[in-house]
Scaffold this motif. Structure first.
Motif, PDB file in Angstrom:
ATOM      1  N   GLU A  87      55.905   0.430 -26.632  1.00 35.85           N
ATOM      2  CA  GLU A  87      55.619   0.333 -28.075  1.00 35.85           C
ATOM      3  C   GLU A  87      56.755  -0.343 -28.837  1.00 35.85           C
ATOM      4  O   GLU A  87      56.637  -0.611 -30.026  1.00 35.85           O
ATOM      5  CB  GLU A  87      55.299   1.709 -28.668  1.00 35.85           C
ATOM      6  CG  GLU A  87      56.475   2.619 -28.963  1.00 35.85           C
ATOM      7  CD  GLU A  87      57.127   3.228 -27.730  1.00 35.85           C
ATOM      8  OE1 GLU A  87      56.783   2.833 -26.596  1.00 35.85           O
ATOM      9  OE2 GLU A  87      58.004   4.088 -27.904  1.00 35.85           O
TER      10      GLU A  87
ATOM     11  N   VAL B 273      51.360  -2.242 -33.464  1.00 31.76           N
ATOM     12  CA  VAL B 273      51.474  -1.089 -34.366  1.00 31.76           C
ATOM     13  C   VAL B 273      51.417  -1.574 -35.818  1.00 31.76           C
ATOM     14  O   VAL B 273      50.679  -1.034 -36.643  1.00 31.76           O
ATOM     15  CB  VAL B 273      52.780  -0.304 -34.085  1.00 31.76           C
ATOM     16  CG1 VAL B 273      52.986   0.775 -35.140  1.00 31.76           C
ATOM     17  CG2 VAL B 273      52.743   0.318 -32.688  1.00 31.76           C
TER      18      VAL B 273
ATOM     19  N   PHE C 210      49.460   5.102 -28.218  1.00 32.70           N
ATOM     20  CA  PHE C 210      49.537   4.436 -26.932  1.00 32.70           C
ATOM     21  C   PHE C 210      49.682   5.476 -25.834  1.00 32.70           C
ATOM     22  O   PHE C 210      50.107   6.598 -26.081  1.00 32.70           O
ATOM     23  CB  PHE C 210      50.714   3.447 -26.875  1.00 32.70           C
ATOM     24  CG  PHE C 210      52.035   4.120 -26.915  1.00 32.70           C
ATOM     25  CD1 PHE C 210      52.692   4.453 -25.752  1.00 32.70           C
ATOM     26  CD2 PHE C 210      52.613   4.446 -28.132  1.00 32.70           C
ATOM     27  CE1 PHE C 210      53.898   5.093 -25.795  1.00 32.70           C
ATOM     28  CE2 PHE C 210      53.814   5.094 -28.186  1.00 32.70           C
ATOM     29  CZ  PHE C 210      54.470   5.426 -27.015  1.00 32.70           C
TER      30      PHE C 210
ATOM     31  N   GLY D 197      54.283  -4.783 -28.667  1.00 35.10           N
ATOM     32  CA  GLY D 197      54.013  -3.402 -29.077  1.00 35.10           C
ATOM     33  C   GLY D 197      54.242  -3.203 -30.574  1.00 35.10           C
ATOM     34  O   GLY D 197      53.394  -2.640 -31.278  1.00 35.10           O
TER      35      GLY D 197
END
Ligand SMILES: C[S@@+](CC[C@H](N)C(=O)[O-])C[C@H]1O[C@@H](n2cnc3c(N)ncnc32)[C@H](O)[C@@H]1O
Length: 358
Positions: A266, A275, A352, A271
């Protein structure tokens, strides 16, 4: 605004600053043997192949770039300004296009390269990545693509993986790549009895498709050339149908002094941008598979070196040897990890879930 040598300098400095910096010595660490300071001599040493023809104009060009506000000079070291960075990026992009047009085309036409791919990947799809068939088939299982769906393959290269996906799933695919000769090759040398295949020259940083056009988007080892991750992911979200999905293979490195966290799924550039765009994703860590491919690439390239040489394609295997040695070391030092990101557009809850494959 810039002449040839000036552009070349901006491109070279742009490449140099991608390497890890040892802040104590002001040196960029190119490899175990080579460290470069961004001084006039250092830049010339690093970019020798591209700069040596302009040796006489070199010093005056550095000065001219400073006076144009594209380079800054501080304590004898040069640094790119924001404007210099943007020009340097475009210059390197053109070098990359030239590289791929030459390298991928010769790979596609090389008999030895076909043997190389069979041995390394288990199937010759003209791969220039570290994607074994297990990773590719895992992506297809997870995405569960259905005939009649339309899929965009970003940075499709020679299109053989695109063709494999069409054959296996029955979907129609559009492949885009900014290397025009590679796209031309894909158009001539791929076919499918299921779905439809088409290829277009296109820059992944400037995609123009209708909103909500695609059922799915894939990007296999092509997002290394993104200028602005948030913008590219936002664009991907926009051209995806409301219930669409995205599959991305991406490896991220960190500099030795940066924290391990930076290569958590993430926290990679992909990642963080997912987000930021509110996209839900699962990840699989494929570092171990990637390492396996690299080890096979190294041994197979060494085994086939004479054959590559006889064909006049020695550089095709030399490249693989240098790159795989370096990347294996980076993985072993925990400086790099490889992930598959499976993204769903629908749910708002960004979360995730990492399946450890190691
Ligand atoms: C490592 S190769 C991967 C090719 C293919 N996806 C595969 O896995 O075999 C990266 C590809 O991205 C393409 N590429 C690089 N920069 C790009 C850009 N700005 N826009 C579109 N394609 C790009 C290259 O031409 C190359 O074909």
């Amino acid at each position: 605004m810039c002449n040839g040598i000036e552009k070349a300098i901006l491109g070279v400095v742009g490449s140099l600053v991608e390497y890890p910096l040892d802040a104590e010595t002001d040196e960029f660490i190119i490899n175990e043997q080579l460290r470069i300071k961004p001084s006039s001599e250092g830049i010339m040493k690093f970019g020798n192949k591209r700069l040596k023809d302009f040796e006489e104009e070199y010093e005056s060009s550095l000065n001219s770039l400073v006076s144009k506000g594209l380079l800054k000079l501080k304590d004898n070291f040069y640094e790119l300004t924001e404007e210099g960075k943007a020009i340097g990026f475009d210059v390197r992009n053109q070098w990359l296009v030239d590289f791929y047009n030459d390298f991928l085309l010769r790979s596609a036409e090389s008999e030895t390269h076909a043997i190389f791919c069979e041995k390394v990947f288990g199937k010759n799809l003209c791969q220039y990545n570290v994607l074994d068939m297990e990773q590719l088939d895992t992506m297809l299982d997870m995405m569960n693509l259905q005939p009649n769906q339309l899929v965009l393959d970003i940075g499709c290269g020679l299109g053989k993986i695109t063709e494999y996906i069409a054959e296996k799933t029955g979907v129609s695919l559009i492949g885009i790549d900014n290397a025009s000769k590679v796209v031309e090759w894909a158009q001539k040398n791929t076919k499918t009895n299921r779905g439809e295949l088409s290829f277009q020259v296109g820059d992944l940083n400037k995609m123009e498709f209708f909103k909500e056009k695609f059922d799915a988007i894939i990007a296999i080892d092509s997002l290394y050339y993104v200028k602005d991750f948030n913008r590219v992911l936002q664009k991907m979200k926009e051209i995806l149908k409301p219930d669409g999905q995205i599959g991305i293979f991406y490896a991220q490195g960190r500099k030795p002094k940066e924290s391990l966290e930076k290569i958590n799924p993430e926290k990679t550039k992909v990642g963080l941008a997912l987000v930021e765009n509110g996209l839900q994703f699962d990840t699989i860590d494929f570092t171990k598979n990637g390492r396996g491919v690299l080890v096979r690439e190294l041994t197979t390239a060494q085994e086939l070196e004479v054959k590559f040489k006889e064909e006049g394609n020695h550089d095709l295997c030399q490249q693989r040897i240098v790159q795989s040695k370096d990347q294996i070391q980076r993985i072993d030092k925990k400086l790099e990890r490889r992930y598959f990101y499976h993204v769903q557009k629908t749910t708002n809850n960004a979360f995730f879930l990492e399946e450890e494959k190691n």
